[in-house]
Scaffold this motif. Structure first.
Motif, PDB file in Angstrom:
ATOM      1  N   GLN A  17       5.215 -59.560 101.070  1.00 24.98           N
ATOM      2  CA  GLN A  17       4.868 -59.441 102.483  1.00 24.98           C
ATOM      3  C   GLN A  17       4.682 -60.824 103.112  1.00 24.98           C
ATOM      4  OE1 GLN A  17       1.410 -56.935 102.197  1.00 24.98           O
ATOM      5  NE2 GLN A  17       2.587 -55.041 102.431  1.00 24.98           N
ATOM      6  N   GLN A  18       4.095 -61.737 102.355  1.00 21.86           N
ATOM      7  CA  GLN A  18       3.947 -63.090 102.865  1.00 21.86           C
ATOM      8  C   GLN A  18       5.305 -63.764 103.058  1.00 21.86           C
ATOM      9  OE1 GLN A  18       1.685 -65.645 100.302  1.00 21.86           O
ATOM     10  NE2 GLN A  18       1.642 -67.349 101.760  1.00 21.86           N
ATOM     11  N   ASN A  75      11.271 -59.260 109.158  1.00 22.27           N
ATOM     12  CA  ASN A  75      10.520 -59.810 110.281  1.00 22.27           C
ATOM     13  C   ASN A  75      11.432 -60.441 111.331  1.00 22.27           C
ATOM     14  OD1 ASN A  75       8.262 -60.701 111.775  1.00 22.27           O
ATOM     15  ND2 ASN A  75       8.356 -62.702 110.783  1.00 22.27           N
ATOM     16  N   ASP A  92       8.143 -62.276 103.617  1.00 24.66           N
ATOM     17  CA  ASP A  92       8.809 -61.643 104.757  1.00 24.66           C
ATOM     18  C   ASP A  92       8.285 -62.206 106.072  1.00 24.66           C
ATOM     19  OD1 ASP A  92      10.371 -59.852 106.249  1.00 24.66           O
ATOM     20  OD2 ASP A  92       8.717 -58.408 106.317  1.00 24.66           O
ATOM     21  N   SER A  93       6.994 -62.448 106.139  1.00 24.95           N
ATOM     22  CA  SER A  93       6.434 -63.012 107.377  1.00 24.95           C
ATOM     23  C   SER A  93       6.892 -64.450 107.608  1.00 24.95           C
ATOM     24  CB  SER A  93       4.904 -62.947 107.328  1.00 24.95           C
ATOM     25  OG  SER A  93       4.399 -63.758 106.285  1.00 24.95           O
ATOM     26  N   LEU A  94       7.155 -65.186 106.549  1.00 23.59           N
ATOM     27  CA  LEU A  94       7.626 -66.570 106.685  1.00 23.59           C
ATOM     28  C   LEU A  94       9.114 -66.649 107.001  1.00 23.59           C
ATOM     29  CD1 LEU A  94       5.722 -68.264 103.710  1.00 23.59           C
ATOM     30  CD2 LEU A  94       5.178 -68.417 106.153  1.00 23.59           C
ATOM     31  N   GLN A 123       1.797 -58.409  97.855  1.00 24.33           N
ATOM     32  CA  GLN A 123       1.255 -59.360  98.824  1.00 24.33           C
ATOM     33  C   GLN A 123       2.147 -60.587  98.958  1.00 24.33           C
ATOM     34  OE1 GLN A 123      -2.806 -60.236  97.808  1.00 24.33           O
ATOM     35  NE2 GLN A 123      -3.493 -58.124  98.090  1.00 24.33           N
ATOM     36  N   GLN A 141      12.888 -67.992 100.070  1.00 22.56           N
ATOM     37  CA  GLN A 141      11.538 -67.423  99.940  1.00 22.56           C
ATOM     38  C   GLN A 141      11.451 -66.519  98.701  1.00 22.56           C
ATOM     39  OE1 GLN A 141       9.053 -68.279 101.859  1.00 22.56           O
ATOM     40  NE2 GLN A 141      10.251 -69.445 103.359  1.00 22.56           N
ATOM     41  N   LEU A 177       9.872 -52.817 103.273  1.00 19.36           N
ATOM     42  CA  LEU A 177       9.811 -54.058 104.042  1.00 19.36           C
ATOM     43  C   LEU A 177      10.772 -53.981 105.220  1.00 19.36           C
ATOM     44  CD1 LEU A 177       9.597 -56.982 101.440  1.00 19.36           C
ATOM     45  CD2 LEU A 177       7.823 -56.158 102.992  1.00 19.36           C
ATOM     46  N   THR A 221      11.293 -66.051 109.303  1.00 18.17           N
ATOM     47  CA  THR A 221      11.472 -65.783 110.724  1.00 18.17           C
ATOM     48  C   THR A 221      12.907 -66.116 111.156  1.00 18.17           C
ATOM     49  OG1 THR A 221      10.743 -68.013 111.308  1.00 18.17           O
ATOM     50  CG2 THR A 221       9.058 -66.281 111.162  1.00 18.17           C
TER      51      THR A 221
END
Length: 217
Positions: free
Chosen positions: A100-101, A210, A103-105, A97, A139, A207, A107
């Motif tokens: 994944q968080q 993103n 990776d979403s951040l 988790q 990150q 992954l 950008t």
């Protein structure tokens, strides 16, 4: 008168015999009563259990207690292994988790310079690895640090990157709780068919960077 005297003499001559008979009968009754009284006062002896019977009962009891103790020990070991597996699975899920968080951040707009954006677009999986897996990344997500009672690390995390598929593959390897054989958890290769043979279990996360969607615009 003479006849009366004769009959009376006969009765007198018979009376001592009757008295003797009565005396013998009374003595027999007294003896019988005393014999019954002795039997009541002294009951028959009960032999109880023999040594052989006691030994057999002891052996059977020992066998039953041994079987019960084995079942109890097996239940305790299984419960302990299940608890350790639950801890491992929870640590892996938490780390997934967090990745994944991260990776979403990560950008495209969060990349500070155009040169770095160009570098990220040239090899998205490796850039993702540098930013969320390596310590120098912005990150960065550390690997799970779960350890057992002997201070041994339980989970090993490795990362494979494929430029062709443009994804990063994160592999979590751990030794199944309760197995006797220790597997090599440093291998970054997927086990698949040999997973159960080596007593090593894996959890795999793929992954897709993103930010790479902006690289093709």
């Amino acid at each position: 008168m003479s006849w009366v005297r004769i009959s009376q003499q006969k009765q007198d001559s018979l009376s001592p015999r009757k008295n003797n008979r009565r005396l013998i009968t009374d003595q027999l009754k007294i003896f019988s009563t005393s014999s019954n009284g002795n039997q009541t006062d002294h009951p028959k002896w009960d032999p109880g259990f023999t040594i052989v019977e006691v030994l057999i009962a002891g052996v059977l009891l020992a066998m039953v207690m041994t079987a019960v103790s084995r079942f109890s020990l097996s239940a305790l070991v299984n419960s302990r292994n299940q608890l350790e597996r639950t801890r491992i699975e929870a640590a892996i899920n938490d780390n997934i988790q967090l990745l994944q968080q991260a990776d979403s951040l990560l950008t495209f707009d969060s990349i500070p310079s155009e040169d770095e954006q160009q570098y990220a677009c040239n090899d998205p999986p490796n850039y993702l690895k540098e930013q969320i897996i390596e310590r120098s990344g912005r990150q960065y997500v550390p690997a799970p640090t779960l350890k057992n009672e002997s201070n041994k690390k339980l989970i090993n995390r490795t990362v494979n990157t494929t430029a062709a598929e443009e994804i990063a593959i994160i592999i979590y390897s751990f030794e199944g709780p309760g197995v006797a054989k220790v597997a090599n958890n440093n291998s970054a290769k997927l086990l698949h068919d040999t997973e159960m043979q080596n007593h090593t279990e894996q959890r795999v996360l793929e992954l897709n960077p993103n930010f790479q969607a902006r690289c093709y615009k």
